[in-house]
Each structure stands twice: as C-alpha cells, then as structure tokens.
Write an enzyme that holds these catalytic residues in place. Structure first.
Site: not given
Lengths: 120, 412
Positions: B121, B201, B204, B227, B370
């Site tokens: 991202h 990261d 997700q 999220k 993104c």
C-alpha cells in the site's frame, strides 16, 4: 443508471476529435492520480481563442464522453469563457447529473484545458 | 459455529437500502462496518464518562483513564503483545510514519538500503521512498510475478549485498490479496544481514486472521482500527520494547513528557512517549469493544468464513473469466490469499463498472487501491476490488456475479 445517458454512451463509443493535431500550438497532459486515467490535449489557438482541440488518452465512460463533448463545446472560447464554463457547465453538458464520486472523471479534460491559459 | 445471519443482525447499517436495493457491502478492505456494541461503547463513553485521561484525580478522569488502559490491554492480548508495546495512532499510515520518522531518520544513512515489495500500500511504500531520497539510501522494490506473488529471484538479487537495513512488507496485499510468506522472507533477508529491522503492515491481516506478534520475526507491526470493526481515527503500532526504548518521540506535546525544564525535557515511559496530546479516547474504547466482538467470533472462525467466501467467489469469477467477461488478478488459490478479490470487467473501465454495480446496491472499490506500483504492473490503469468480511454471505457473492453480467450491457 442515470449517469449513463444515451448521449454519454454515444460519445464514449464514438469519441469526437480523438487523435493528434499536426499543427498544435499547445499540448498538455492531465491525469487522475487515484484512478490512473490520463489525457493528452492539443489545441490550436487564434486571437486568444481555441480554434480546434484534439485529445487522446485512457479513461472511463464519463471522462471519455466529457472530453469528447468538451472538444466540440470549447471551439471559439477564450480564457474568460472557459473559466466561466466551470463545473456547472460540465454537469449541464453531461445531461444535468453527475454522481459526486465521478466529478474527477467528468472534469479531467476540463482541468487539462484550463492549463492552456495558465501556462501562457 | 460461525452464524453469519446472527452476525449480520449486529450491524445496523446492513439494513440500509441503496438506490432501492439491499446494501451489499464489499469494501471492508477500505473500512469495515461497525457492530452495535462498538457504537454503544463510544456512545456510553460520551454520555457517561467523558473526561480527559491522565489529567485529573476526579472520578470521571479516573474512569476514562481506566477505560483506555483496559482497551490497550484487550488489544495487547488480542495480538499477543505487552501493553507498553501497544501505541495508539490515528491509522496504520501514521503508525508506519512513526517508524520512519523516529527510527528511520536516525538509523538510515548513505549506503544503507531499504527493501519494500511491489505489493505495498502507498503507506508502506512512500515513507520509505522519501526517507531514502533524503538520506541518500538505496530504495529497493521486490517485483511480483504474473499472479501477483513475490518474485524470489528479484528478492535474492536485491538482498544479496547485505546492505538492506530495513525491510518493510505487507502481510496481506490490500489490492489483490497476496499473502507473502513472512517467515521465509525475513529468514532470507537476515541471512545477508542479521540486524535487519522488519516492519510489517498488518492492516489486512489483524482484522482477518489470528496474528500473534511475538511469534512473528518482525520488529514493528502496524494496523488500523477502522478495518477491524472499530471506529475511524484509530490505529495501532506495535514495536519491540528494546527498540522503542531507544527511539526518540515522533510528536512532542502533552502526555508524552517526563519532566519539562526551561532548558530541556525528558520523555515519558512507553507507550506514552509516542502518544502526544489527547488521544481519540472514544475511538480507543470503541476499538476495545471491536476486539471483544472479534474474540467472541474467534479469529480462526473469521479466517475460515472468509476463506470459504473467497473460494466460492473465485470459482464463480473463473466461470466469468472463461466466458471472457472478466479478468481476475492475484493468486488463484484461496489458501494463498486474503479477502481481496481484484478484477476488471472486460472492455469496461473499473469506475464505470463500480458505478453500475452501485446502482444495484453493491459497494465495491475501483481505482488503484493506494497501490499504484502494483496495479500498473498488471498492465492496467486500475481495477475493481471486492473485499469480504464477517458479515458477507454466499448469497451476496451470487448477487455480485449476477450483476457483473449486467455491466457490459449498459455499453452494448
């Protein structure tokens, strides 16, 4: 599907003034960073007015139809005319209704055109 | 047992009509919907407890402080971390920027390399690119293959000289769902330089599967609260205590200080050192409630539910692909991917496809998600993306497939 009026579909499938000018006075590029749409615009000027516009690029139905319709609409316009046309003119040109999320698509070519006079 | 119909009843927004249709929300990858319990926790806070934390000796401030401490403990337990290692931010982007500003600017110098992947991202790509420009570091990007998996040959080539000092990678691609093999990659990068600092990261990952940070071979983990059923304005940075202790603060101000003198100031203890100013108290409390909700469902059940949905959706999409109606991007195998399904309707721009789907009540994302370096690597300017979460159903996927068939007809 109120945004996809017949006139938009028509300009999307048969874009007007698509291509390049041999004797362009000004060329410029404009892009929508978030969606990857790109347009190259070329114009021929006379007495501070746009005499002819050609354009090419990749875009969605809304940005393509808007560029196509705009290429006919802006012939004879000077800087003041183009500025006056504005987002309201774009919306009206596209049939009076544009989803707020699509305004960036609808104004891609217009934003490019405004650069003609800003770069002068 | 995971009962999706019961889950759906907890999300008030799912009762909404969009253009006269039931809402089919397939954009949880951008932000998830919020259950009643999260909304209630925040509402209760503002109605009954509202006061600043760490400020007063009066009852309300004491209660507010306790609620934030409890939320931090819930999140720490949820990811298998110590509470002082859990730092609240506004979102994962801010978490990653914190690492870049506080760790990166001090430790990356000329000749050092920062390694990222093409799956990132922008929030785990741009900060490192900027850092390398500023510090004359070498910014290296691991390539992807045609199914959007990391290209190991490119990985070997970029790590062989042992100059990589920081490795920033996503645990699950937000755009096309790829799940990189974190352990294998970190092992490989460390075989050339054992001191590489690894930033994950997990935006997700944490909402969708069990993540135990202490079991991962990484130094920092960033994720967003919004999220994972929590409110917007909440994010988390987890960092290993010994590294966090050595780092300078990211922002200066209230609540992060030790002693303030006329000449100099000392910093507070972890995690306060990295939390300047009044935090999003209500948001943090809401995020705590979101964690309670996910714990109740069970993260293994959540992952299983999403995997089944992905498998089902993938089969249906492959039928559409065989009919030349769509192009699907990313790994084919549901085991190898998270809950992001990226595709294009053949001959239709993704913005047009998404708008036509919206007219049927379906919310999908269109654009570059993104992740422009990744999306353009597939030779397209943009994609449509459907992402699944706890409240999505097979019926919704059937409906999506049915309506994808309608999309080209608009331009026929």
């Amino acid at each position: 599907m109120s945004d996809y009026k017949d006139i938009i579909i028509d300009h999307y499938k048969n874009p007007r003034n698509f291509g390049e000018l041999d004797n362009a006075d000004i060329s410029m590029d404009e892009a929508n960073a978030s969606c990857g749409d790109m347009i190259q615009i070329q114009v021929k000027m006379g007495n501070g007015m746009i005499e002819e516009m050609r354009w090419r690029g990749v875009g969605c139905a809304i940005s393509t139809a808007a560029a196509s319709m705009l290429s006919e609409k802006i012939v004879g316009m000077n800087k003041a005319d183009l500025e006056k046309f504005g987002e309201a003119g774009i919306i009206e040109m596209l049939g009076g209704e544009v989803n707020a999320g699509r305004m960036k698509c609808a104004t891609l070519a217009y934003r490019g055109l405004l650069k003609i006079f800003n770069n002068e | 047992m995971f009962d999706v119909e019961k889950v759906r009843k907890d999300f008030p927004i799912l009762k909404r009509k969009i253009h006269g249709h039931d809402l089919v929300y397939l954009d949880s990858g951008a932000t998830s919907q919020k259950p009643e319990s999260v909304l209630k926790a925040m509402d209760d806070y503002y109605r009954n407890t509202n006061a600043n934390i760490h400020r007063g000796v009066y009852e309300l401030s004491v209660e507010s402080t306790r609620l934030v401490d409890e939320a931090r403990k819930k999140i720490a337990d949820f990811i298998g971390a110590r509470t002082e290692e859990v730092i609240f931010t506004r979102n994962a982007s801010e978490s990653l920027n914190l690492v870049m500003y506080s760790w990166g600017k001090k430790n990356i110098t000329k000749g050092d390399a920062v390694l990222v992947t093409r799956l990132e991202h922008h929030s785990n790509f741009v900060p490192w690119q900027v850092l390398c420009k500023e510090k004359y570091g070498s910014f290296r990007v691991v390539d992807v293959d045609s199914e959007g998996r990391l290209d190991m040959e490119s990985f070997e080539r970029l790590t062989a000289d042992g100059k990589v000092k920081l490795f920033a990678l996503t645990g699950a691609s937000n755009a096309i769902g790829t799940l990189p093999d974190i352990k294998k990659l970190v092992e490989k990068v460390k075989s050339n330089n054992k001191d590489v600092v690894v930033v994950l990261d997990a935006s997700q990952m944490v909402p969708h599967m069990k993540v135990i940070v202490s079991k991962l071979p990484v130094d920092f983990v960033a994720f967003s609260g919004h999220k994972m059923l929590g409110p917007t304005g909440t994010g988390v940075l987890w960092g290993k205590k010994d590294i966090l202790l050595k780092m300078e603060p990211f922002l200066y101000g209230g609540d992060m200080i030790g002693e303030v003198g006329m000449i100099s100031t000392t910093w507070g203890d972890l995690p306060n050192k990295f939390e300047a100013g009044t935090p999003d108290i209500a948001g943090i409390i809401g995020l705590g409630a979101a964690v309670d909700y996910l714990e109740e469902l069970g993260m293994d059940n959540v992952r299983q539910h999403e995997k089944e949905l992905m498998k089902y959706a993938m089969e249906k999409m492959m039928t559409l692909q065989d009919e030349d109606l769509v192009t699907v991007y990313g790994p084919r195998d549901a085991e190898e991917r998270g809950g992001a399904l990226a595709f294009n309707v053949v001959g239709v721009h993704p913005h047009d496809a998404a708008q036509i789907l919206d007219s049927f009540g379906i919310a999908v994302r269109s654009g570059q998600h993104c992740a422009a370096p990744l999306v353009t690597s597939f030779g397209v300017p943009a994609m449509v993306r459907a992402t699944f979460y706890v409240y999505n159903t097979r019926e919704e996927i059937d409906y999506l497939i049915e309506k994808i068939r309608e999309v080209p007809k608009v331009f026929a």
